[in-house]
Enzyme design. Structure first.
Site, short mmCIF file in Angstrom:
data_model
loop_
_atom_site.label_atom_id
_atom_site.label_comp_id
_atom_site.label_asym_id
_atom_site.label_seq_id
_atom_site.Cartn_x
_atom_site.Cartn_y
_atom_site.Cartn_z
N TYR A 87 -25.30 4.55 -4.26
CA TYR A 87 -24.76 5.39 -5.31
C TYR A 87 -25.78 6.45 -5.75
O TYR A 87 -26.83 6.13 -6.30
CB TYR A 87 -24.35 4.56 -6.52
CG TYR A 87 -23.33 3.48 -6.24
CD1 TYR A 87 -22.46 3.56 -5.16
CD2 TYR A 87 -23.24 2.37 -7.07
CE1 TYR A 87 -21.53 2.56 -4.91
CE2 TYR A 87 -22.31 1.37 -6.85
CZ TYR A 87 -21.46 1.47 -5.76
OH TYR A 87 -20.55 0.47 -5.52
N SER A 128 -12.82 -1.25 -8.94
CA SER A 128 -11.68 -0.35 -9.14
C SER A 128 -10.44 -1.10 -9.63
O SER A 128 -9.34 -0.90 -9.10
CB SER A 128 -11.35 0.42 -7.86
OG SER A 128 -12.39 1.32 -7.53
N PRO A 129 -10.58 -1.98 -10.65
CA PRO A 129 -9.41 -2.72 -11.13
C PRO A 129 -8.40 -1.82 -11.83
O PRO A 129 -7.27 -2.25 -12.08
CB PRO A 129 -10.03 -3.72 -12.11
CG PRO A 129 -11.26 -3.06 -12.61
CD PRO A 129 -11.81 -2.31 -11.42
N GLY A 168 -7.57 1.14 -10.42
CA GLY A 168 -7.12 2.09 -9.40
C GLY A 168 -7.81 3.43 -9.51
O GLY A 168 -7.16 4.48 -9.47
N ARG A 169 -9.15 3.41 -9.66
CA ARG A 169 -9.95 4.63 -9.82
C ARG A 169 -9.44 5.47 -10.99
O ARG A 169 -9.39 6.70 -10.94
CB ARG A 169 -9.96 5.43 -8.52
CG ARG A 169 -10.72 4.69 -7.43
CD ARG A 169 -10.63 5.34 -6.07
NE ARG A 169 -11.52 4.63 -5.15
CZ ARG A 169 -11.24 3.46 -4.58
NH1 ARG A 169 -10.09 2.89 -4.83
NH2 ARG A 169 -12.10 2.86 -3.78
#
Length: 330
Positions: A59, A205-206, A208-209
């Site tokens: 990252y 990503s729970p 969905g971004r």
């Protein structure tokens, strides 16, 4: 300092807060960010009782680890620090995955330097190297545990078969993979194997971004460098179909007096006591909103209604492009 009563959950033998903080977006993927703002959000998370911070050496080409290291200086004992290795390339270069023993050792030492700590609490292989037996990779990771540089081991986006082989070499505490109302691959086989072996589940990503919050109805307002601009689910044609799912979630959320994002995140939290989602944000406002999902109680009727509103087979588009999809579920 204000600390909330966030319940604890177990990832193998590792005890963490029931919700962690994903830090990727503070350095990578979603346009320009502000280090001071990000550090304030990290410290607010700790103040509120969030213990697990999740990062990776990939990252921001190491920037994210350096940012977290600075932010937690003086608060190390409050943090379950999770980071990952495996992407040997830098941004803009062809994707290269390495899991050989020499690279495992090299990557760990580099992460420790950037983080400014003497050990990593949870060390993941970010993606499985198809050219290196998982036994070699996990064997090298186990050596890091023996050396005191790492406390617990994890894998990310690994298949059920790979998890079995890895766990036979050294206990795997957690599997980090994408899991949300619009990404449910884990439910076919992998989650069951994790539970059989006592491996915790860490959904990234729970939300969905961010899409499941309802805040994004187009990519037009996103920065040019935002990764969502190139993801199939945000593409014209797919986006419109997926927005219908969010509209149904928003209606259900309104009935319960919560936001669509809180309802979607609560659904993930209700997948089991061994599930610790790591929603990412750069802002304290959204951090606090996400933590509010912990207080959302869902009945069996609620869960059934959410499943009906967001059926997995109605999601349009894959979560990554074709090339990136080859790196998951190995």
């Amino acid at each position: 300092m204000t600390t909330t009563n966030i319940p604890a959950r177990h990832l193998g033998e590792l005890v963490v807060s029931a919700q962690g903080l994903g830090c990727m977006g503070m350095s990578h993927g979603y346009g320009q960010s502000d280090d001071a703002q990000s550090a304030a959000t990290i410290n607010r998370a700790l103040d509120l009782g969030v213990s697990m911070l999740d990062t990776s050496d990939f990252y921001g080409a190491g920037h994210n680890e350096e940012l977290i290291g600075r932010a937690i200086a003086g608060r190390r004992d409050e943090v379950v620090l999770a980071t990952k290795f495996g992407f040997a390339n830098r941004l803009g270069e062809p994707t290269a995955i390495r899991g050989d023993a020499a690279y495992v050792r090299e990557a760990c030492d580099a992460s420790l330097r950037r983080l400014g700590v003497d050990h990593i609490d949870l060390y993941y292989q970010h993606r499985v190297d198809p050219d290196v037996p998982i036994e070699e990779t996990v064997g090298a990771m186990a050596e890091l545990v023996a050396a005191g540089k790492v406390r617990h081991l994890g894998l990310s986006e690994a298949s059920a078969a790979t998890l079995r082989r890895a766990h036979a070499v050294h206990p795997i505490a957690a599997l980090q993979s994408e899991w949300s109302l619009w990404t449910r691959d884990l439910e076919h086989e992998t989650a069951a194997v994790c539970r059989e072996l006592g491996i915790g589940l860490v959904p990234f990503s729970p939300l969905g971004r961010g899409f499941l919050t309802g805040r994004y109805t187009s990519v037009k307002g996103l920065p040019e460098s935002d990764v969502r601009r190139s993801q199939p689910r945000f593409a014209d044609g797919n986006l419109e179909q997926n927005l219908a799912i969010v509209e149904r979630l928003d209606a259900l959320a309104a009935e319960k007096g919560v936001s669509a994002g809180q309802l979607a995140l609560a659904w993930v939290q209700h997948r089991g006591d061994d599930v610790v989602p790591i929603p990412g944000t750069r802002r304290e406002k959204y951090l606090e909103e996400n933590l509010g999902a912990l207080a959302v109680e869902l009945t069996e009727e609620d869960l059934a209604a959410i499943d009906a509103a967001a059926p997995a087979d109605r999601v349009a588009g894959t979560r990554y492009d074709a090339s990136s999809m080859t790196f998951v579920n190995r």
